[in-house]
Write a protein that holds these residues in place. Structure first.
Motif, PDB file in Angstrom:
ATOM      1  N   LEU A 197       0.906  -1.143   0.034  1.00 56.74           N
ATOM      2  CA  LEU A 197       0.015  -0.026   0.137  1.00 56.74           C
ATOM      3  C   LEU A 197       0.948   1.299  -0.162  1.00 56.74           C
ATOM      4  CD1 LEU A 197      -2.764  -1.195   2.347  1.00 56.74           C
ATOM      5  CD2 LEU A 197      -3.003  -1.114   0.088  1.00 56.74           C
ATOM      6  N   SER A 198       2.069   1.129  -0.492  1.00 57.29           N
ATOM      7  CA  SER A 198       2.988   2.355  -0.801  1.00 57.29           C
ATOM      8  C   SER A 198       2.197   3.208  -1.473  1.00 57.29           C
ATOM      9  CB  SER A 198       4.294   1.927  -1.086  1.00 57.29           C
ATOM     10  OG  SER A 198       4.017   1.248  -2.346  1.00 57.29           O
ATOM     11  N   GLY A 199       2.333   4.678  -1.099  1.00 55.37           N
ATOM     12  CA  GLY A 199       1.880   5.832  -1.928  1.00 55.37           C
ATOM     13  C   GLY A 199       0.408   5.923  -1.932  1.00 55.37           C
ATOM     14  N   CYS A 200      -0.215   5.493  -0.704  1.00 52.39           N
ATOM     15  CA  CYS A 200      -1.710   5.383  -0.649  1.00 52.39           C
ATOM     16  C   CYS A 200      -2.352   6.558   0.259  1.00 52.39           C
ATOM     17  CB  CYS A 200      -2.125   4.177  -0.258  1.00 52.39           C
ATOM     18  SG  CYS A 200      -2.337   2.727  -1.738  1.00 52.39           S
ATOM     19  N   ARG A 201      -1.639   7.623   0.546  1.00 54.15           N
ATOM     20  CA  ARG A 201      -1.959   8.493   1.127  1.00 54.15           C
ATOM     21  C   ARG A 201      -2.686   8.011   2.465  1.00 54.15           C
ATOM     22  NH1 ARG A 201      -3.439  13.535  -2.861  1.00 54.15           N
ATOM     23  NH2 ARG A 201      -1.827  13.229  -4.294  1.00 54.15           N
ATOM     24  N   LEU A 202      -2.123   7.122   3.255  1.00 49.14           N
ATOM     25  CA  LEU A 202      -2.950   6.786   4.483  1.00 49.14           C
ATOM     26  C   LEU A 202      -2.712   7.782   5.505  1.00 49.14           C
ATOM     27  CD1 LEU A 202      -1.460   3.053   4.629  1.00 49.14           C
ATOM     28  CD2 LEU A 202      -3.733   3.644   3.826  1.00 49.14           C
ATOM     29  N   ASN A 203      -3.795   7.900   6.071  1.00 48.44           N
ATOM     30  CA  ASN A 203      -3.722   8.748   7.595  1.00 48.44           C
ATOM     31  C   ASN A 203      -3.620   7.877   8.805  1.00 48.44           C
ATOM     32  OD1 ASN A 203      -6.431   8.097   7.832  1.00 48.44           O
ATOM     33  ND2 ASN A 203      -6.996  10.058   6.894  1.00 48.44           N
ATOM     34  N   SER A 204      -3.722   8.662   9.951  1.00 54.34           N
ATOM     35  CA  SER A 204      -3.630   7.823  11.076  1.00 54.34           C
ATOM     36  C   SER A 204      -4.890   7.024  11.514  1.00 54.34           C
ATOM     37  CB  SER A 204      -3.119   8.774  12.411  1.00 54.34           C
ATOM     38  OG  SER A 204      -4.103   9.542  12.500  1.00 54.34           O
ATOM     39  N   GLU A 205      -5.914   7.598  10.825  1.00 54.86           N
ATOM     40  CA  GLU A 205      -7.298   6.885  11.411  1.00 54.86           C
ATOM     41  C   GLU A 205      -7.428   5.699  10.423  1.00 54.86           C
ATOM     42  OE1 GLU A 205     -11.300   5.694  10.288  1.00 54.86           O
ATOM     43  OE2 GLU A 205     -10.316   7.159   9.044  1.00 54.86           O
ATOM     44  N   ARG A 206      -7.038   5.714   9.234  1.00 58.40           N
ATOM     45  CA  ARG A 206      -7.243   4.675   8.435  1.00 58.40           C
ATOM     46  C   ARG A 206      -6.192   3.405   8.682  1.00 58.40           C
ATOM     47  NH1 ARG A 206      -9.387   8.640   5.385  1.00 58.40           N
ATOM     48  NH2 ARG A 206     -11.364   8.173   4.343  1.00 58.40           N
ATOM     49  N   MET A 207      -4.849   3.925   9.049  1.00 58.61           N
ATOM     50  CA  MET A 207      -4.007   3.069   9.545  1.00 58.61           C
ATOM     51  C   MET A 207      -4.544   2.225  10.504  1.00 58.61           C
ATOM     52  SD  MET A 207      -1.255   1.665   9.315  1.00 58.61           S
ATOM     53  CE  MET A 207       0.060   2.688   8.360  1.00 58.61           C
ATOM     54  N   ALA A 208      -5.384   2.812  11.608  1.00 56.98           N
ATOM     55  CA  ALA A 208      -5.655   2.111  12.917  1.00 56.98           C
ATOM     56  C   ALA A 208      -6.638   1.003  12.369  1.00 56.98           C
ATOM     57  CB  ALA A 208      -6.054   2.946  13.905  1.00 56.98           C
ATOM     58  N   ARG A 209      -7.472   1.531  11.607  1.00 53.88           N
ATOM     59  CA  ARG A 209      -8.623   0.522  11.011  1.00 53.88           C
ATOM     60  C   ARG A 209      -7.963  -0.607  10.186  1.00 53.88           C
ATOM     61  NH1 ARG A 209     -12.096   1.884   7.468  1.00 53.88           N
ATOM     62  NH2 ARG A 209     -11.470   3.857   7.041  1.00 53.88           N
ATOM     63  N   LEU A 210      -6.970  -0.407   9.342  1.00 56.44           N
ATOM     64  CA  LEU A 210      -6.303  -1.386   8.635  1.00 56.44           C
ATOM     65  C   LEU A 210      -5.696  -2.500   9.314  1.00 56.44           C
ATOM     66  CD1 LEU A 210      -5.288  -2.091   5.567  1.00 56.44           C
ATOM     67  CD2 LEU A 210      -3.413  -0.640   5.896  1.00 56.44           C
ATOM     68  N   VAL A 211      -4.671  -1.890  10.341  1.00 60.28           N
ATOM     69  CA  VAL A 211      -3.956  -2.954  11.004  1.00 60.28           C
ATOM     70  C   VAL A 211      -4.805  -3.972  11.792  1.00 60.28           C
ATOM     71  CG1 VAL A 211      -1.795  -1.661  10.972  1.00 60.28           C
ATOM     72  CG2 VAL A 211      -3.399  -1.506  12.783  1.00 60.28           C
ATOM     73  N   ALA A 212      -5.804  -3.502  12.032  1.00 57.48           N
ATOM     74  CA  ALA A 212      -7.126  -4.292  12.960  1.00 57.48           C
ATOM     75  C   ALA A 212      -7.838  -5.149  11.910  1.00 57.48           C
ATOM     76  CB  ALA A 212      -7.710  -3.257  13.753  1.00 57.48           C
ATOM     77  N   ALA A 213      -7.814  -4.915  10.647  1.00 57.58           N
ATOM     78  CA  ALA A 213      -8.593  -5.528   9.844  1.00 57.58           C
ATOM     79  C   ALA A 213      -8.059  -7.135   9.637  1.00 57.58           C
ATOM     80  CB  ALA A 213      -8.634  -5.010   8.409  1.00 57.58           C
ATOM     81  N   PRO A 214      -9.348  -8.000   9.441  1.00 60.20           N
ATOM     82  CA  PRO A 214      -8.696  -9.435   9.198  1.00 60.20           C
ATOM     83  C   PRO A 214      -7.910  -9.715   7.667  1.00 60.20           C
ATOM     84  CG  PRO A 214     -11.192  -9.363   9.739  1.00 60.20           C
ATOM     85  CD  PRO A 214     -10.630  -8.006   9.496  1.00 60.20           C
ATOM     86  N   ALA A 215      -7.996  -8.607   6.920  1.00 59.29           N
ATOM     87  CA  ALA A 215      -7.266  -8.829   5.624  1.00 59.29           C
ATOM     88  C   ALA A 215      -5.639  -8.889   5.955  1.00 59.29           C
ATOM     89  CB  ALA A 215      -7.463  -7.403   4.778  1.00 59.29           C
ATOM     90  N   LEU A 216      -5.321  -8.531   7.191  1.00 56.54           N
ATOM     91  CA  LEU A 216      -3.697  -8.614   7.388  1.00 56.54           C
ATOM     92  C   LEU A 216      -3.471  -9.627   8.319  1.00 56.54           C
ATOM     93  CD1 LEU A 216      -4.128  -5.365   6.558  1.00 56.54           C
ATOM     94  CD2 LEU A 216      -2.298  -5.141   8.046  1.00 56.54           C
TER      95      LEU A 216
END
Length: 413
Positions: free
Chosen positions: A229-248
């Motif tokens: 997900l390089s270069g995807c303009r992630l912010n802290s709120e979406r990062m928190a949801r992403l790393v908690a998601a089953p997809a990871l």
């Protein structure tokens, strides 16, 4: 069977069979070409191990004849609109092709697959007018990797990814330019999405509002092993949801480079439970001192084999925070290029007993002078290094000589 031509034709019919490729390599050597035989064998071997493995590091830096770049010039020219990809080989044979668009690929597909065991395709442009014909082509059943570099609209995604015969497809890359939230929905709902093990996307919308959002909503995602997900303009709120998601949950390699993550996002990452993570890329993510300290406390750090923090404006205290913990003891690759560690940071690394298992250390362009170079040359912990990169630093010939005496051709200055 010892005839190379007959074996090559057998590989075209059964491209997944590595045993055939190894027998082909034996036949090529018997026919008088041991260099090409060694290349095929090595590429088959490297395809079975991660890129932080010592075998990869050794070949990449010290056995260039066994890397694809040494063989690209021997490849035959392709028809107009087709090109070999930058890394055209897969397991020793030419298999990675770029096409101007799906129509160009379809025009030449019969001849292409008759001559080469193609398994990876890059479409530089996507067009709705040819997406349906592409999905209907029997040749897509041979693809393991598909990349659409400019992105695509939702109707194109539905046709392009809706084929029922993507049996081998495991890797998907989608560019940013045309990709919308509707495209992301079409991608995750496509027939082939559940079988992916590698997913890479670019997102030019503020905050990463397309595929990242879709990934965080999936309750039953594919078992991704590589997520870029390089270069995807992630912010802290979406990062928190992403790393908690089953997809990871099953991810082994995670690339978050070129996102302006800063300390808050890295704290969320460090608190995540990522039980299979082995490789983490955080190049140019502006982690700040607190972010590096958070990574140093991460529960997954002891299981990492590769960590990249290049281009992050790291200073000497950052090096101290990173290597003072025994949690880094299993690292094999540490990439700290393009920072400002200086002599103090280099000395900290050289004196850390926790880095004794490194096989690759990148300290290029770090304002290191003779004191830091001497500390590295005298370190009692770096006997296992296969490659030490120090180019772009301020090291005098005398200190360079000490480094070469210690590391020989394993140091790059």
């Amino acid at each position: 069977m010892t005839d190379p031509d007959a074996l090559y034709r057998a590989i075209l019919a059964a491209p997944d069979d590595d045993t055939l490729r190894l027998v082909y390599a034996d036949a090529v050597e018997e026919a008088g070409d041991p260099r090409r035989a060694a290349f095929v064998r090595t590429q088959v071997q490297l395809a079975r191990v991660p890129e932080w493995d010592p075998a990869w590091v050794r070949v990449r830096h010290h056995e260039r004849d066994l890397m694809p770049g040494a063989w690209v010039r021997d490849l035959p020219a392709l028809p107009n609109g087709l090109d070999w990809a930058r890394d055209p080989f897969r397991r020793g044979l030419p298999a990675h092709v770029e096409a101007e668009d799906a129509g160009t690929f379809l025009t030449h597909a019969d001849d292409l697959f008759e001559q080469f065991p193609v398994e990876a395709l890059v479409l530089r442009n996507s067009q709705l007018s040819t997406a349906r014909q592409f999905a209907a082509s029997p040749w897509v059943a041979r693809l393991v990797r598909l990349a659409v570099t400019q992105g695509m609209g939702a109707p194109t995604a539905r046709w392009l990814l809706g084929a029922t015969h993507y049996e081998r497809l495991r890797e998907l890359h989608i560019g940013a330019v045309l990709t919308t939230a509707e495209t992301a929905t079409a991608v995750v709902r496509s027939r082939m999405f559940r079988q992916l093990t590698t997913l890479s996307c670019r997102d030019d919308r503020a905050g990463g509002q397309t595929l990242v959002n879709e990934l965080t909503r999936l309750a039953d995602p594919p078992q991704l092993k590589v997520l870029d997900l390089s270069g995807c303009r992630l912010n802290s709120e979406r990062m928190a949801r992403l790393v908690a998601a089953p997809a990871l949950a099953a991810v082994e390699e995670l690339d978050l480079s070129d996102n302006n993550l800063r300390a808050e996002s890295l704290r969320a990452l460090a608190e995540a439970r990522l039980p299979h993570l082995k490789s983490l890329h955080l190049l140019r993510t502006h982690p700040e001192g607190q972010g590096v300290a958070a990574v140093a406390r991460a529960g997954f750090l002891p299981q990492l084999r590769s960590l990249s923090l290049g281009g992050c404006f790291l200073n000497p205290p950052s090096a101290v925070a990173l290597v003072r913990t025994a949690a880094v003891a299993n690292l094999r690759v540490l990439d700290l290029r393009d920072n400002a560690l200086g002599d103090r940071g280099a000395t900290t690394l050289a004196n850390s007993p926790h880095l004794k298992n490194l096989v690759h250390l990148d300290l290029a362009s770090n304002l290191i002078e003779d004191a830091g170079a001497t500390a590295l040359a005298e370190s009692p912990h770096f006997d296992g290094l296969i490659h030490l990169d120090l180019h772009g630093n301020l090291i005098t010939p005398a200190a360079a000589a000490r480094l070469r005496k210690r590391f020989g051709d394993r140091v790059f200055l």
